[in-house]
Design a protein around this motif. Structure first.
Motif, PDB file in Angstrom:
ATOM      1  N   LEU A 273       0.399  -1.096  -0.382  1.00  0.00           N
ATOM      2  CA  LEU A 273      -0.079   0.067  -0.089  1.00  0.00           C
ATOM      3  C   LEU A 273       0.534   1.351   0.467  1.00  0.00           C
ATOM      4  N   GLY A 274       0.393   1.942  -0.207  1.00  0.00           N
ATOM      5  CA  GLY A 274       0.785   3.693  -0.369  1.00  0.00           C
ATOM      6  C   GLY A 274       0.676   4.376   0.373  1.00  0.00           C
ATOM      7  N   THR A 275       1.576   4.904   0.585  1.00  0.00           N
ATOM      8  CA  THR A 275       0.954   6.153   1.681  1.00  0.00           C
ATOM      9  C   THR A 275       1.555   7.386   1.912  1.00  0.00           C
ATOM     10  N   CYS A 276       1.136   8.234   2.954  1.00  0.00           N
ATOM     11  CA  CYS A 276       1.896  10.077   2.415  1.00  0.00           C
ATOM     12  C   CYS A 276       1.824  10.401   3.988  1.00  0.00           C
ATOM     13  N   TRP A 277       2.734  10.999   4.428  1.00  0.00           N
ATOM     14  CA  TRP A 277       2.844  11.427   6.114  1.00  0.00           C
ATOM     15  C   TRP A 277       2.208  12.761   5.497  1.00  0.00           C
ATOM     16  N   VAL A 278       1.201  13.571   5.647  1.00  0.00           N
ATOM     17  CA  VAL A 278       0.784  15.219   5.701  1.00  0.00           C
ATOM     18  C   VAL A 278       0.511  15.613   7.436  1.00  0.00           C
ATOM     19  N   GLY A 279       1.839  16.967   7.347  1.00  0.00           N
ATOM     20  CA  GLY A 279       2.212  17.387   8.605  1.00  0.00           C
ATOM     21  C   GLY A 279       1.596  18.822   7.952  1.00  0.00           C
ATOM     22  N   ALA A 280       0.569  19.561   7.028  1.00  0.00           N
ATOM     23  CA  ALA A 280       0.400  21.159   6.285  1.00  0.00           C
ATOM     24  C   ALA A 280      -0.585  20.487   6.727  1.00  0.00           C
ATOM     25  N   PHE A 281      -1.501  21.127   8.230  1.00  0.00           N
ATOM     26  CA  PHE A 281      -2.727  21.208   7.771  1.00  0.00           C
ATOM     27  C   PHE A 281      -3.296  22.037   9.073  1.00  0.00           C
ATOM     28  N   ASP A 282      -4.416  22.052   9.357  1.00  0.00           N
ATOM     29  CA  ASP A 282      -4.602  23.295  10.271  1.00  0.00           C
ATOM     30  C   ASP A 282      -5.543  21.836  11.264  1.00  0.00           C
ATOM     31  N   GLU A 283      -5.110  22.343  12.352  1.00  0.00           N
ATOM     32  CA  GLU A 283      -5.138  21.263  13.910  1.00  0.00           C
ATOM     33  C   GLU A 283      -6.673  21.599  14.022  1.00  0.00           C
ATOM     34  N   ASN A 284      -7.027  22.690  14.582  1.00  0.00           N
ATOM     35  CA  ASN A 284      -8.382  23.321  14.527  1.00  0.00           C
ATOM     36  C   ASN A 284      -9.315  22.467  13.423  1.00  0.00           C
ATOM     37  N   GLN A 285      -9.269  22.859  12.079  1.00  0.00           N
ATOM     38  CA  GLN A 285     -10.098  22.269  11.217  1.00  0.00           C
ATOM     39  C   GLN A 285      -9.966  21.025  11.758  1.00  0.00           C
ATOM     40  N   VAL A 286      -9.076  19.895  11.511  1.00  0.00           N
ATOM     41  CA  VAL A 286      -9.411  18.574  11.533  1.00  0.00           C
ATOM     42  C   VAL A 286     -10.036  18.073  12.180  1.00  0.00           C
ATOM     43  N   ARG A 287      -9.260  18.963  13.735  1.00  0.00           N
ATOM     44  CA  ARG A 287     -10.616  18.735  15.440  1.00  0.00           C
ATOM     45  C   ARG A 287     -11.608  18.692  14.865  1.00  0.00           C
ATOM     46  N   HIS A 288     -12.175  19.625  13.989  1.00  0.00           N
ATOM     47  CA  HIS A 288     -13.169  20.436  13.505  1.00  0.00           C
ATOM     48  C   HIS A 288     -14.292  18.938  12.882  1.00  0.00           C
ATOM     49  N   CYS A 289     -13.741  18.351  11.507  1.00  0.00           N
ATOM     50  CA  CYS A 289     -13.615  17.965  10.833  1.00  0.00           C
ATOM     51  C   CYS A 289     -13.938  16.067  11.405  1.00  0.00           C
ATOM     52  N   LEU A 290     -13.229  15.675  12.898  1.00  0.00           N
ATOM     53  CA  LEU A 290     -13.455  14.611  12.967  1.00  0.00           C
ATOM     54  C   LEU A 290     -14.628  14.503  14.414  1.00  0.00           C
ATOM     55  N   GLY A 291     -14.585  15.997  15.347  1.00  0.00           N
ATOM     56  CA  GLY A 291     -15.174  16.270  16.640  1.00  0.00           C
ATOM     57  C   GLY A 291     -13.882  15.296  17.436  1.00  0.00           C
TER      58      GLY A 291
ATOM     59  N   ARG B  59      -4.249  16.119  20.483  1.00  0.00           N
ATOM     60  CA  ARG B  59      -3.256  16.766  19.457  1.00  0.00           C
ATOM     61  C   ARG B  59      -4.051  15.914  18.373  1.00  0.00           C
ATOM     62  N   PRO B  60      -4.345  16.568  16.825  1.00  0.00           N
ATOM     63  CA  PRO B  60      -3.507  15.632  15.528  1.00  0.00           C
ATOM     64  C   PRO B  60      -2.515  16.055  14.924  1.00  0.00           C
ATOM     65  N   VAL B  61      -1.268  15.111  14.979  1.00  0.00           N
ATOM     66  CA  VAL B  61       0.533  15.436  14.510  1.00  0.00           C
ATOM     67  C   VAL B  61       0.209  14.887  13.347  1.00  0.00           C
ATOM     68  N   ALA B  62      -0.912  14.315  12.916  1.00  0.00           N
ATOM     69  CA  ALA B  62      -0.480  14.145  10.804  1.00  0.00           C
ATOM     70  C   ALA B  62      -1.347  13.405  10.398  1.00  0.00           C
ATOM     71  N   ILE B  63      -1.890  14.078   9.328  1.00  0.00           N
ATOM     72  CA  ILE B  63      -3.275  12.997   8.065  1.00  0.00           C
ATOM     73  C   ILE B  63      -1.863  12.017   7.546  1.00  0.00           C
ATOM     74  N   VAL B  64      -2.475  10.084   7.542  1.00  0.00           N
ATOM     75  CA  VAL B  64      -1.453  10.036   6.781  1.00  0.00           C
ATOM     76  C   VAL B  64      -2.493   9.091   5.647  1.00  0.00           C
ATOM     77  N   THR B  65      -2.484   9.279   4.234  1.00  0.00           N
ATOM     78  CA  THR B  65      -3.351   9.273   3.245  1.00  0.00           C
ATOM     79  C   THR B  65      -2.705   7.021   3.006  1.00  0.00           C
ATOM     80  N   LEU B  66      -3.636   6.771   2.748  1.00  0.00           N
ATOM     81  CA  LEU B  66      -3.705   4.968   2.635  1.00  0.00           C
ATOM     82  C   LEU B  66      -4.492   4.463   1.428  1.00  0.00           C
ATOM     83  N   GLY B  67      -3.778   3.919   0.544  1.00  0.00           N
ATOM     84  CA  GLY B  67      -3.958   2.945  -0.424  1.00  0.00           C
ATOM     85  C   GLY B  67      -3.589   2.557  -1.048  1.00  0.00           C
ATOM     86  N   TYR B  68      -3.996   1.868  -2.586  1.00  0.00           N
ATOM     87  CA  TYR B  68      -3.006   1.207  -3.160  1.00  0.00           C
ATOM     88  C   TYR B  68      -2.870   2.732  -4.884  1.00  0.00           C
ATOM     89  N   PRO B  69      -1.327   2.348  -4.592  1.00  0.00           N
ATOM     90  CA  PRO B  69      -1.300   3.564  -5.432  1.00  0.00           C
ATOM     91  C   PRO B  69      -1.309   2.771  -6.956  1.00  0.00           C
TER      92      PRO B  69
END
Length: 174
Positions: free
Chosen positions: A120-138, A144-154
């Motif tokens: 599987l492919g991934t990407c470690w994403v650190g560029a994001f607005d923490e408060n907006q991530v909090r809002h998206c997921l409650g 504290r959101p540290v990373a968004i990792v994308t995951l899937g078949y490349p």
């Protein structure tokens, strides 16, 4: 180091184009199992993982990641959070501000390598607005959101950079 481990480490790269194929839950759980076994200060394991497959939440997270479209296009997102208070209870301010971040980063690296080993492919994403991530997921304030990792078949494996700084430039034996 066994050759296969080094092969996986060298193969891992950031993937930003994914097939739409869903990733089986059992496979996601195996990857999270690898993350769970990361080292942590005092074995406190100050991390929490949100697994997102819902398209609306993925779009919300792409917007939180400052419009990085590929974030919303990956079939799975894993938002990795630190739990600073868990570390602070034992290590005080250093645990809150540093150890929980280091520990969470180790879990993320395990996750990335396990995903690569499973094809599987991934990407470690650190560029994001923490408060907006909090809002998206409650996400509650104790995480504290540290990373968004994308995951899937490349769609394809990106061309891997083969150069690394030489050891004699980055290491000093004393």
């Amino acid at each position: 180091m066994p050759a296969k481990v080094l092969e996986v480490i060298k193969k891992r790269c950031s993937v930003r184009q994914y097939k739409e194929d869903p990733v089986p839950r059992e496979l996601i759980e195996q990857i999270l199992e690898a993350a769970r076994w990361a080292p942590s200060a005092g074995n406190l394991q100050p991390w929490f993982f949100y697994v997102i497959t819902d398209p609306g939440r993925r779009r919300c997270l792409a917007a939180a990641a400052w419009g990085q479209r590929f974030v919303g296009e990956a079939p799975v997102l894993i938002v990795v959070c630190a739990e600073p208070q868990r570390s602070a209870q034992h290590y005080g301010e250093r645990g809150r501000s540093l150890y929980c971040i280091q520990d969470t980063a180790a879990a993320i690296q395990n996750l990335l390598l396990a995903a690569t080993a499973y094809g599987l492919g991934t990407c470690w994403v650190g560029a994001f607005d923490e408060n907006q991530v909090r809002h998206c997921l409650g996400i509650p304030p104790e995480r504290r959101p540290v990373a968004i990792v994308t995951l899937g078949y490349p769609q394809s494996w990106p061309e891997k950079r083969t150069s690394r700084r030489p050891l004699d430039e980055i290491v000093k034996f004393l």
